[in-house]
Scaffold this motif. Structure first.
Motif, short mmCIF file in Angstrom:
data_model
loop_
_atom_site.label_atom_id
_atom_site.label_comp_id
_atom_site.label_asym_id
_atom_site.label_seq_id
_atom_site.Cartn_x
_atom_site.Cartn_y
_atom_site.Cartn_z
N GLY A 242 -20.56 -17.81 6.09
CA GLY A 242 -19.39 -18.66 6.27
C GLY A 242 -18.72 -18.98 4.95
O GLY A 242 -17.48 -19.02 4.86
N GLU A 243 -19.53 -19.23 3.93
CA GLU A 243 -18.96 -19.51 2.60
C GLU A 243 -18.26 -18.27 2.05
O GLU A 243 -17.18 -18.37 1.46
N VAL A 244 -18.86 -17.12 2.25
CA VAL A 244 -18.26 -15.87 1.77
C VAL A 244 -16.92 -15.65 2.48
O VAL A 244 -15.89 -15.43 1.83
N PHE B 228 -9.58 -17.71 1.86
CA PHE B 228 -8.78 -18.68 1.12
C PHE B 228 -8.09 -17.98 -0.06
O PHE B 228 -6.91 -18.21 -0.33
N LEU B 229 -8.83 -17.10 -0.74
CA LEU B 229 -8.28 -16.36 -1.86
C LEU B 229 -7.16 -15.43 -1.41
O LEU B 229 -6.10 -15.36 -2.05
N LEU B 230 -7.36 -14.74 -0.31
CA LEU B 230 -6.32 -13.86 0.24
C LEU B 230 -5.05 -14.66 0.52
O LEU B 230 -3.94 -14.24 0.16
N ILE C 100 -11.79 -19.17 -7.48
CA ILE C 100 -12.48 -18.48 -6.40
C ILE C 100 -12.85 -17.06 -6.81
O ILE C 100 -13.93 -16.57 -6.47
N GLU C 101 -11.99 -16.40 -7.56
CA GLU C 101 -12.31 -15.05 -8.04
C GLU C 101 -13.58 -15.07 -8.88
O GLU C 101 -14.44 -14.20 -8.73
N ILE C 102 -13.71 -16.05 -9.74
CA ILE C 102 -14.91 -16.17 -10.58
C ILE C 102 -16.14 -16.33 -9.69
O ILE C 102 -17.16 -15.66 -9.87
N LEU C 103 -16.06 -17.22 -8.71
CA LEU C 103 -17.17 -17.46 -7.79
C LEU C 103 -17.56 -16.19 -7.05
O LEU C 103 -18.75 -15.84 -6.97
N ILE D 23 -19.25 -10.22 -4.67
CA ILE D 23 -18.40 -10.06 -3.49
C ILE D 23 -17.07 -9.46 -3.94
O ILE D 23 -16.43 -9.96 -4.87
N GLY D 24 -16.64 -8.40 -3.25
CA GLY D 24 -15.37 -7.77 -3.56
C GLY D 24 -14.20 -8.70 -3.30
O GLY D 24 -14.26 -9.56 -2.42
#
Length: 170
Positions: free
Chosen positions: A16-18, A24-26, A65-68, A74-75
């Motif tokens: 769920g977090e992934v 959210f990033l998208l 979020i990208e850093i996380l 994760i891609g």
């Protein structure tokens, strides 16, 4: 010590977090591109500044979020290209977004973002991710307040039917 104790950054992300962070990033990346396009349509100086602030906020969220996601292997979702700047006068009047339409659309995006942040906070088991979305939520609430104030000041706010309770005197 269990797998979910100690430093939250050492804990695995659950599905769920992934999914939530990736989605959210998208959305943040899409909003940046959309808002860059909207900048070309804006005539009001105050709205222009606020949309630029919205773009910067979405870019900051995306970076975090990208850093996380990278740290967790994760891609990343694809990034749309930055939008070019255009001259407002070159956009035909009938093809332009109106300032009030832009303010209303971004206000709706902020409201949806508040819900998305709240959902992520509630579904996280990693405290660091929940705190990150708590920070995003606070920033979005502040930005939403600025849009509300601007919409009221410019006369762009269209309220729903107002309920004015009048007591009946006997």
């Amino acid at each position: 010590m269990g797998i979910l104790s100690g430093n939250p950054k050492d804990e695995p992300m659950h599905y769920g977090e992934v999914f939530g962070t990736w989605s959210f990033l998208l959305g943040a990346k899409a909003m940046v591109a959309g808002y860059q396009t909207m900048l070309n349509h804006i005539g009001d100086g105050d709205l222009h500044k606020l949309v630029e602030e919205s773009i910067e906020a979405a870019q900051q969220e995306a970076k975090q979020i990208e850093i996380l996601l990278k740290e967790n292997g994760i891609g990343l979702p694809p990034s749309p290209p930055d939008r070019p700047k255009a001259c407002l006068e070159e956009i035909p009047v009938g093809a332009r977004f109106m300032d009030n339409e832009i303010a209303a659309a971004i206000s709706a995006d902020i409201a949806a973002g508040l819900v998305a942040c709240s959902q992520m906070i509630g579904s996280c088991i990693r405290e660091d991710i929940a705190m990150m979305f708590g920070q995003f939520h606070t920033q979005k609430a502040t930005l939403g307040g600025k849009y509300l104030r601007l919409n009221k000041e410019k006369g762009w706010l269209i309220p729903p039917p107002l309920h004015i309770h009048k007591s009946v005197e006997c």
